[in-house]
Enzyme design. Structure first.
Site, PDB file in Angstrom:
ATOM      1  N   MET A 114       1.128  -1.108   0.111  1.00 38.84           N
ATOM      2  CA  MET A 114      -0.100   0.107   0.119  1.00 38.84           C
ATOM      3  C   MET A 114       0.990   1.206   0.087  1.00 38.84           C
ATOM      4  SD  MET A 114      -3.348  -0.189   2.308  1.00 38.84           S
ATOM      5  CE  MET A 114      -4.992  -1.473   1.882  1.00 38.84           C
ATOM      6  N   ASP A 115       0.552   2.079  -1.054  1.00 44.39           N
ATOM      7  CA  ASP A 115       1.247   3.395  -0.920  1.00 44.39           C
ATOM      8  C   ASP A 115       0.891   4.405   0.280  1.00 44.39           C
ATOM      9  OD1 ASP A 115      -0.988   4.735  -1.986  1.00 44.39           O
ATOM     10  OD2 ASP A 115      -0.182   4.244  -3.980  1.00 44.39           O
ATOM     11  N   LYS A 116       1.442   5.494   0.549  1.00 43.28           N
ATOM     12  CA  LYS A 116       1.034   6.491   1.496  1.00 43.28           C
ATOM     13  C   LYS A 116      -0.384   7.045   1.149  1.00 43.28           C
ATOM     14  CE  LYS A 116       3.077  10.250  -1.282  1.00 43.28           C
ATOM     15  NZ  LYS A 116       1.927  11.087  -1.193  1.00 43.28           N
TER      16      LYS A 116
END
Length: 301
Positions: free
Chosen positions: A169-171
């Site tokens: 998961m990205d930010k």
């Protein structure tokens, strides 16, 4: 002419005939030469119903002792690798039990046995499964520097086991993220062939056209790979820029790429369901342990 004489002449003609008399005995016929009698061979077919062919490197079956565990599972429980990879290490002779190399598939480890894996003594951990409702500005990557914090900070103190996130998961992506030390489960849910469904709520920079929604629903090709969408719809009670997307891919980048393919900018992505797990009673930034039934359901997906 005397009739009696005439009769004698007739009979005399028969006596002088070349045909042999039927009363003459016939010579005995020679017996036909016969070869040796054929001996019938009876081939017994082995009864294989009750016999199981022993595979190479397969340990003989014996009664299971209490608390015994397969060697490959013991290694997997230690967090080193998956069971499948453990089998490769075992066959290669890199695993010792009580100082003796073991190459048998299905070898059972008893309580008190010392397992040495590639020079290090293993200590199996109890399997832990933690569900997090991830907030923004946290990432699963380990190379983002100090700008963004790692998601492991959010579950710090939940367990002493060495856990990791299932998928990436990205930010900017929020929502459900599963953590575990079960390497088999991590591998299972990150395979492209995994069939578990994930539901995302996607916020776009503008309303999604209905014709684009229909195209997405039919599926599309991205970077040479076919993407199958189980369902896509407008979120009820929200603007047409709020979209619900259901698909099997655990790669969040695919979600973003779907809408960017139709020239939409993705503002937010929130994963609201993961393989049957939901955000119910789990506020943003909080975590909880899975129930026994939820763990069983995940293993059966």
């Amino acid at each position: 002419m005397n009739n009696k004489e005439g009769n004698n002449n007739k009979s005399g003609g028969r006596a002088n005939s070349s045909r042999p008399s039927s009363n003459k005995p016939k010579p005995a016929m020679q017996k036909r030469a016969q070869g040796p009698k054929k001996v019938k061979t009876i081939v017994k077919v082995a009864d294989t119903t009750d016999k199981v062919e022993k595979k190479p490197n397969q340990a003989p079956k014996r009664p299971k002792v209490k608390d015994e565990i397969r060697l490959n599972k013991y290694i997997s429980n230690s967090g080193i690798c998956s069971r499948r990879d453990a089998d490769i290490y075992i066959q290669s002779g890199n695993v010792k039990v009580n100082g003796i190399p073991v190459v048998e598939m299905g070898y059972m480890v008893k309580p008190g046995d010392v397992v040495n894996f590639d020079g290090a003594v293993l200590t199996p951990e109890k399997k832990v499964y933690i569900l997090l409702n991830k907030p923004k500005n946290f990432t699963t990557a380990l190379d983002e520097g100090q700008e963004y914090r790692n998601v492991l900070e959010l579950v710090k103190g939940s367990t002493t086991a060495k856990i990791g996130p299932v998928g990436r998961m990205d930010k900017n992506t929020t929502g459900l993220l599963l953590f575990t030390n079960d390497t088999d489960m991590i591998r299972k849910f990150t395979l492209p062939t995994n069939k578990s469904s994930k539901i995302y709520q996607v916020s776009l920079d503008k309303n999604l056209k209905f014709e684009d929604l229909e195209k997405i629903n039919k599926g599309l090709v991205l970077d040479g790979h076919r993407v199958f969408v189980e369902d896509v719809s407008y979120v009820e009670g929200e603007a047409k820029s709020e979209i619900g997307l259901k698909l099997r891919s655990s790669n969040v980048k695919v979600v973003r790429s779907i809408f960017e393919h139709f020239s939409y900018d993705v503002l937010r992505i929130d994963r609201v369901a993961f393989a049957g797990l939901t955000k119910k009673n789990l506020p943003r930034g909080n975590w909880r342990l899975l129930t026994e039934q939820e763990i069983i359901n995940l293993k059966n997906v």
